[in-house]
Design a protein around this motif. Sequence first.
Motif, PDB file in Angstrom:
ATOM      1  N   ASP A 451      34.928  55.448 -27.520  1.00  0.00           N
ATOM      2  CA  ASP A 451      35.847  56.175 -28.630  1.00  0.00           C
ATOM      3  C   ASP A 451      35.247  57.615 -28.846  1.00  0.00           C
ATOM      4  N   ALA A 452      35.988  58.277 -29.683  1.00  0.00           N
ATOM      5  CA  ALA A 452      35.721  59.652 -30.208  1.00  0.00           C
ATOM      6  C   ALA A 452      34.375  59.668 -30.716  1.00  0.00           C
ATOM      7  N   GLU A 453      34.139  58.569 -31.757  1.00  0.00           N
ATOM      8  CA  GLU A 453      32.751  58.645 -32.608  1.00  0.00           C
ATOM      9  C   GLU A 453      31.633  58.214 -31.662  1.00  0.00           C
ATOM     10  N   SER A 454      31.650  57.224 -30.626  1.00  0.00           N
ATOM     11  CA  SER A 454      30.768  56.883 -29.872  1.00  0.00           C
ATOM     12  C   SER A 454      30.305  57.981 -28.838  1.00  0.00           C
ATOM     13  N   LEU A 455      31.458  58.839 -28.420  1.00  0.00           N
ATOM     14  CA  LEU A 455      31.199  59.930 -27.564  1.00  0.00           C
ATOM     15  C   LEU A 455      30.359  60.891 -28.171  1.00  0.00           C
ATOM     16  N   ALA A 456      30.762  61.395 -29.660  1.00  0.00           N
ATOM     17  CA  ALA A 456      29.948  62.320 -30.285  1.00  0.00           C
ATOM     18  C   ALA A 456      28.565  61.955 -30.755  1.00  0.00           C
ATOM     19  N   ARG A 457      28.261  60.569 -30.886  1.00  0.00           N
ATOM     20  CA  ARG A 457      26.813  60.157 -30.853  1.00  0.00           C
ATOM     21  C   ARG A 457      26.217  60.178 -29.556  1.00  0.00           C
ATOM     22  N   LEU A 458      26.904  59.986 -28.520  1.00  0.00           N
ATOM     23  CA  LEU A 458      26.247  60.046 -27.159  1.00  0.00           C
ATOM     24  C   LEU A 458      25.748  61.479 -26.834  1.00  0.00           C
ATOM     25  N   LYS A 459      26.825  62.594 -27.075  1.00  0.00           N
ATOM     26  CA  LYS A 459      26.413  63.894 -27.135  1.00  0.00           C
ATOM     27  C   LYS A 459      25.215  64.348 -27.709  1.00  0.00           C
ATOM     28  N   ARG A 460      24.954  63.893 -29.073  1.00  0.00           N
ATOM     29  CA  ARG A 460      24.008  64.268 -29.884  1.00  0.00           C
ATOM     30  C   ARG A 460      22.597  64.010 -29.081  1.00  0.00           C
ATOM     31  N   ALA A 461      22.757  62.635 -28.712  1.00  0.00           N
ATOM     32  CA  ALA A 461      21.402  61.881 -28.001  1.00  0.00           C
ATOM     33  C   ALA A 461      21.041  62.762 -26.771  1.00  0.00           C
ATOM     34  N   MET A 462      22.147  63.258 -25.863  1.00  0.00           N
ATOM     35  CA  MET A 462      21.923  63.937 -24.804  1.00  0.00           C
ATOM     36  C   MET A 462      21.108  65.031 -25.002  1.00  0.00           C
ATOM     37  N   GLU A 463      21.660  65.803 -26.105  1.00  0.00           N
ATOM     38  CA  GLU A 463      21.159  67.296 -26.268  1.00  0.00           C
ATOM     39  C   GLU A 463      19.583  67.005 -26.753  1.00  0.00           C
ATOM     40  N   ARG A 464      19.672  66.018 -27.768  1.00  0.00           N
ATOM     41  CA  ARG A 464      18.277  65.754 -28.512  1.00  0.00           C
ATOM     42  C   ARG A 464      17.267  65.340 -27.272  1.00  0.00           C
ATOM     43  N   LEU A 465      17.497  64.529 -26.667  1.00  0.00           N
ATOM     44  CA  LEU A 465      16.358  63.855 -25.793  1.00  0.00           C
ATOM     45  C   LEU A 465      16.359  64.579 -24.249  1.00  0.00           C
ATOM     46  N   ASN A 466      17.135  65.320 -24.229  1.00  0.00           N
ATOM     47  CA  ASN A 466      17.248  66.070 -22.872  1.00  0.00           C
ATOM     48  C   ASN A 466      17.431  65.444 -21.717  1.00  0.00           C
ATOM     49  N   LEU A 467      18.499  64.473 -21.932  1.00  0.00           N
ATOM     50  CA  LEU A 467      18.889  63.462 -20.649  1.00  0.00           C
ATOM     51  C   LEU A 467      19.658  64.246 -19.654  1.00  0.00           C
ATOM     52  N   ASP A 490      36.285  47.105 -26.338  1.00  0.00           N
ATOM     53  CA  ASP A 490      35.917  48.493 -26.538  1.00  0.00           C
ATOM     54  C   ASP A 490      34.515  48.746 -26.661  1.00  0.00           C
ATOM     55  N   ILE A 491      34.135  50.010 -26.101  1.00  0.00           N
ATOM     56  CA  ILE A 491      32.626  50.279 -26.754  1.00  0.00           C
ATOM     57  C   ILE A 491      32.680  50.939 -27.849  1.00  0.00           C
ATOM     58  N   ARG A 492      32.071  50.423 -28.981  1.00  0.00           N
ATOM     59  CA  ARG A 492      31.709  51.119 -30.273  1.00  0.00           C
ATOM     60  C   ARG A 492      30.525  51.889 -30.608  1.00  0.00           C
ATOM     61  N   PRO A 493      30.661  52.520 -31.697  1.00  0.00           N
ATOM     62  CA  PRO A 493      29.439  53.199 -31.942  1.00  0.00           C
ATOM     63  C   PRO A 493      27.887  52.414 -31.829  1.00  0.00           C
ATOM     64  N   GLU A 494      28.037  51.189 -32.337  1.00  0.00           N
ATOM     65  CA  GLU A 494      26.913  50.439 -32.419  1.00  0.00           C
ATOM     66  C   GLU A 494      26.380  49.996 -31.108  1.00  0.00           C
ATOM     67  N   HIS A 495      27.283  50.018 -30.025  1.00  0.00           N
ATOM     68  CA  HIS A 495      27.023  49.627 -28.766  1.00  0.00           C
ATOM     69  C   HIS A 495      26.300  50.921 -28.039  1.00  0.00           C
ATOM     70  N   ILE A 496      26.909  51.763 -28.337  1.00  0.00           N
ATOM     71  CA  ILE A 496      26.230  53.234 -27.864  1.00  0.00           C
ATOM     72  C   ILE A 496      24.763  53.497 -28.244  1.00  0.00           C
ATOM     73  N   SER A 497      24.659  53.323 -29.782  1.00  0.00           N
ATOM     74  CA  SER A 497      23.300  53.452 -30.176  1.00  0.00           C
ATOM     75  C   SER A 497      22.201  52.277 -29.845  1.00  0.00           C
ATOM     76  N   GLU A 498      22.509  51.188 -29.472  1.00  0.00           N
ATOM     77  CA  GLU A 498      21.894  50.325 -29.008  1.00  0.00           C
ATOM     78  C   GLU A 498      21.450  50.380 -27.551  1.00  0.00           C
ATOM     79  N   ALA A 499      22.378  51.163 -26.822  1.00  0.00           N
ATOM     80  CA  ALA A 499      22.012  51.619 -25.492  1.00  0.00           C
ATOM     81  C   ALA A 499      21.249  52.805 -25.314  1.00  0.00           C
ATOM     82  N   ILE A 500      21.282  53.588 -26.471  1.00  0.00           N
ATOM     83  CA  ILE A 500      20.509  54.928 -26.372  1.00  0.00           C
ATOM     84  C   ILE A 500      19.214  54.623 -26.989  1.00  0.00           C
ATOM     85  N   GLY A 501      18.949  53.484 -27.489  1.00  0.00           N
ATOM     86  CA  GLY A 501      17.567  53.002 -27.982  1.00  0.00           C
ATOM     87  C   GLY A 501      16.816  52.306 -26.794  1.00  0.00           C
ATOM     88  N   TYR A 502      17.224  52.064 -25.847  1.00  0.00           N
ATOM     89  CA  TYR A 502      16.809  51.604 -24.496  1.00  0.00           C
ATOM     90  C   TYR A 502      16.526  52.817 -23.404  1.00  0.00           C
TER      91      TYR A 502
END
Length: 515
Positions: A451-467, A490-502
Amino acid sequence: MLIKTFSAAVYGISATIITIEVSCTKGIQFFLVGLPDVAVRESHERIVSALQVNGYPFPRHRIVINMAPADIKKEGSAYDLPLAIGILAASGELKTDGLLDRYLLMGELSLDGSLMPIRGALPIALKAREEGFEGIILPQQNAREAAVTEGLTVYGVNNIREVVEFFAGERKLEPTVIDTYAEFFSQQHFDLDFADVRGQESVKRALEVAAAGGHNLIMVGPPGSGKSMLAKRLPSILPPPTLQEALETTKIHSVAGKTGAGTGLLAQRPFRAPHHTISDVAMVGGGSFPQPGEISLAHNGVLFLDELPEFNRNVLEVLRQPLEDRNIHISRARLSVDYPASFMLVASMNPCPCGYYNHPTRPCVCTSGAVRKYMNRISGPLLDRIDIQVEIVPVPFEKISEQRPSEPSSDVRVRVVRAREIQQQRYVDEDGIYCNAQMSSRMLHRYAVPDAESLARLKRAMERLNLSARAYDRILKVARTIADLDASSDIRPEHISEAIGYRTLDRGTWGESVG
């Protein structure tokens, strides 16, 4: 007299029927043609001894044997039995009444006439059924393996005398019959269990996610933190293989000669743990006559690489293509073969040369440059192909001394199986896709849309971690698996956050932590 017997040659994990034509005429000569290798040509001496020991004189005739098709290389000693029976029948010593056309024969002869086990019994039996043979006669040690093939009569024999008397009508052989389904379900038992593991809840959660989605995983931690112990317990939470997967696994191990005498169906997912001194050929397969390597022996199971940076860099780099394509194509001057290689890569490593970087109590004596150099032994492209990257720390004494058992593997496996069932239903129309880790980039846009919130969270992680773009795909695949474990469509923000943590070992994150 011209007689034909039938055998088979194994190339890759498939078999090809070999027709053995034996002609006996006046004279005292022996010719064997049809591209036989040294082991096949040496069969003459084994056959002579085996026949004489069992009271059958070797014909004193001009014997010409052609192994057709003549343009295919014949290798190994498994042709001894059909060659011997063909010689006896062509010389008139054995009256078969047309039975030879109905059976496929395989087996290596000892000098006393006893039969030794062969490789590739299962793919040979499958080919015999496909070609319409009534039955197959092969060494007793391979009978249970071949009997997995339904619709084919399998006779296991111990000595060439039994075969001769069978074709002469003087003996009745007992077919080997096994209940494939009973064989399949009787092996679902594991000696190692997650209940033995104290603490490490976050790592066990990562292993659960990896098992649920078929994801590759790497654990980084100091010596004695439990990396190998946890990896060896991973098979106990993996979903049981389907019958088709069990057949595929058995075929590969049969071709490699790894099934063992008297073994039928391999109904447990394989767990392969090669030593870090392994060569690239032993890892991916090959040789002058290509054999399956460790990645194919781990097909439908787990390939565990302990102390990953200690492996030769060439060995690690050749894994990149199989990890993406889930098969390996081996080309040699004489032939090319394809072996399946759909495996979960699980790796472990120390965080630095001394092993104690980030240790809670013991100091690290390595410089930051040494830590980076050690980590750089694993290339970025290979790390990108590992979906889940977790850091593991030693368990404190309070956790180790707890008497209360941890959650058993059986409970974790229930959740994993439930998540896999969701994936099987999702990919029912996708050919060759059975779990989230196998999704293509195109499929992510259909099945793993955040969803939109999850996508925004993923975008920030991509930029910060240079993925990388590949890491983006990996995060979405892992997030889809976490959502499946939660039974969420649905893929929710907490699912994205846990995946980024890996994504612990991505270059940007690790560089900042040691800088």
